[in-house]
Design a protein around this motif. Structure first.
Motif, PDB file in Angstrom:
ATOM      1  N   LYS A  64       0.779  -0.878  -0.134  1.00 35.91           N
ATOM      2  CA  LYS A  64       0.152  -0.018   0.005  1.00 35.91           C
ATOM      3  C   LYS A  64       0.651   1.141   0.119  1.00 35.91           C
ATOM      4  N   CYS A  70       0.394   5.015   1.369  1.00 37.25           N
ATOM      5  CA  CYS A  70      -0.036   4.453   2.703  1.00 37.25           C
ATOM      6  C   CYS A  70       0.850   4.843   3.746  1.00 37.25           C
ATOM      7  N   ARG A  71       0.347   5.456   4.770  1.00 38.80           N
ATOM      8  CA  ARG A  71       0.843   5.573   6.051  1.00 38.80           C
ATOM      9  C   ARG A  71       0.747   4.805   7.492  1.00 38.80           C
ATOM     10  N   MET A  72      -0.191   3.845   6.970  1.00 38.85           N
ATOM     11  CA  MET A  72      -0.487   2.725   8.052  1.00 38.85           C
ATOM     12  C   MET A  72      -1.266   3.296   9.310  1.00 38.85           C
ATOM     13  N   CYS A  73      -2.408   3.979   8.864  1.00 39.95           N
ATOM     14  CA  CYS A  73      -3.266   4.453  10.099  1.00 39.95           C
ATOM     15  C   CYS A  73      -3.929   3.289  10.455  1.00 39.95           C
ATOM     16  N   GLY A  74      -4.232   2.117   9.993  1.00 42.60           N
ATOM     17  CA  GLY A  74      -5.080   1.189  10.098  1.00 42.60           C
ATOM     18  C   GLY A  74      -6.326   1.394  10.103  1.00 42.60           C
ATOM     19  N   GLN A  75      -6.965   2.407   9.681  1.00 41.35           N
ATOM     20  CA  GLN A  75      -8.269   2.513   9.444  1.00 41.35           C
ATOM     21  C   GLN A  75      -8.600   3.212   8.041  1.00 41.35           C
ATOM     22  N   CYS A  76      -8.724   2.098   6.965  1.00 39.45           N
ATOM     23  CA  CYS A  76      -8.619   2.541   5.617  1.00 39.45           C
ATOM     24  C   CYS A  76      -9.635   3.221   5.130  1.00 39.45           C
ATOM     25  N   ALA A  77      -9.399   4.595   4.679  1.00 39.53           N
ATOM     26  CA  ALA A  77     -10.609   5.461   4.054  1.00 39.53           C
ATOM     27  C   ALA A  77     -10.671   5.144   2.394  1.00 39.53           C
ATOM     28  N   LEU A  78      -9.656   4.576   1.977  1.00 42.40           N
ATOM     29  CA  LEU A  78      -9.501   4.323   0.412  1.00 42.40           C
ATOM     30  C   LEU A  78     -10.697   4.207  -0.315  1.00 42.40           C
ATOM     31  N   CYS A  85      -5.195   8.458  -0.745  1.00 40.95           N
ATOM     32  CA  CYS A  85      -5.164   8.396   0.624  1.00 40.95           C
ATOM     33  C   CYS A  85      -5.251   9.915   1.430  1.00 40.95           C
ATOM     34  N   PRO A  86      -6.122   9.928   2.100  1.00 38.23           N
ATOM     35  CA  PRO A  86      -6.304  11.463   2.873  1.00 38.23           C
ATOM     36  C   PRO A  86      -5.292  11.491   3.843  1.00 38.23           C
ATOM     37  N   MET A  87      -4.556  10.588   4.448  1.00 40.04           N
ATOM     38  CA  MET A  87      -3.487  10.559   5.308  1.00 40.04           C
ATOM     39  C   MET A  87      -2.042  11.090   4.765  1.00 40.04           C
ATOM     40  N   ARG A  94      -9.428  14.240   6.902  1.00 40.09           N
ATOM     41  CA  ARG A  94      -9.901  12.967   6.253  1.00 40.09           C
ATOM     42  C   ARG A  94     -11.426  13.294   5.555  1.00 40.09           C
ATOM     43  N   SER A 149      -4.789  -2.833   8.326  1.00 39.58           N
ATOM     44  CA  SER A 149      -6.275  -2.034   7.956  1.00 39.58           C
ATOM     45  C   SER A 149      -6.897  -3.409   7.396  1.00 39.58           C
TER      46      SER A 149
HETATM   47  S1  SF4 Z   1      -6.319   5.685   4.868  1.00 38.19           S
HETATM   48 FE1  SF4 Z   1      -5.770   3.316   4.175  1.00 38.19          FE
HETATM   49  S2  SF4 Z   1      -4.058   4.091   2.612  1.00 38.19           S
HETATM   50 FE2  SF4 Z   1      -4.281   5.793   3.984  1.00 38.19          FE
HETATM   51  S3  SF4 Z   1      -2.800   5.570   5.814  1.00 38.19           S
HETATM   52 FE3  SF4 Z   1      -4.719   4.772   6.275  1.00 38.19          FE
HETATM   53  S4  SF4 Z   1      -4.685   2.595   5.968  1.00 38.19           S
HETATM   54 FE4  SF4 Z   1      -2.963   3.649   4.792  1.00 38.19          FE
END
Ligand code: SF4
Length: 180
Positions: A64, A70-78, A85-87, A94, A149
């Motif tokens: 990812k 991807c920055r690995m926020c763990g709660q994927c909004a894609l 990716c909004p992160m 977001r 995620s």
């Molecule tokens: S929103 Fe998805 S792609 Fe973006 S940092 Fe989070 S897990 Fe990764």
């Protein structure tokens, strides 16, 4: 995990990232990975084994990061943002762009880069998913940074991650849940 979380949250400066695959392909891949009982079982199996979980998460990270930044926020909004990716927004917004987007779509923080929300709009619209951007994304749960995620999604922890906002009555985003 604490070291990884610190790296993912702090050391890597977020900058708007242009996905490396088309929106159509991303939505098609997501259909293959859509939650079902088999994936839920697999996610539970992986999560019970720390070493396997680390390998699995590393694989997700590599994949990812390269495809979506991807920055690995763990709660994927894609799936609700045209797979932009909004992160990677420098302000990590977001729920749409800040007021600083330039008329030509450039990011206020780095004018050489395109605002990730402009990219999200273009991609979602091109796939007939522009209405996804009307959904309200819940705040990030910072405890989930550096976690998988995919596992979280298959385990059902993303339920209600995006809700339809109708006046003062946010409702579960059935359309998003069904298509993720
Ligand atoms: S929103 Fe998805 S792609 Fe973006 S940092 Fe989070 S897990 Fe990764």
């Amino acid at each position: 995990m604490a070291v990884e979380q610190a790296r993912d949250r702090g050391a890597r400066r977020p900058l708007p990232f242009r996905p490396r695959i088309s929106a159509a392909l991303a939505y098609a891949l997501h259909a293959v990975l859509a939650a079902n009982p088999v994936y839920r079982w697999l996610a539970a199996f992986v999560e019970r084994r720390p070493r396997l979980y680390r390998w699995f998460t590393a694989g997700e990270r590599v994949t990812k990061e390269r495809l979506f930044g991807c920055r690995m926020c763990g709660q994927c909004a894609l799936p609700a943002t045209g797979y932009a990716c909004p992160m990677t927004c420098p302000k990590q917004l977001r729920n749409g762009p800040c007021g600083g987007v330039s008329p030509d779509g450039a990011c206020e923080v780095d004018r050489s880069l395109r605002c990730v929300w402009v990219t999200a709009w273009d991609r979602a619209e091109s796939a007939g998913r522009g209405a996804d951007l009307d959904l309200l994304q819940r705040p990030v749960d910072n405890r989930q940074w550096s976690r998988s995620s995919w596992v979280n999604y298959w385990q059902g922890r993303d339920e209600g991650i995006a809700v339809a906002f109708t006046g003062s009555d946010p409702r579960p985003a059935i359309a998003v849940r069904a298509s993720r």
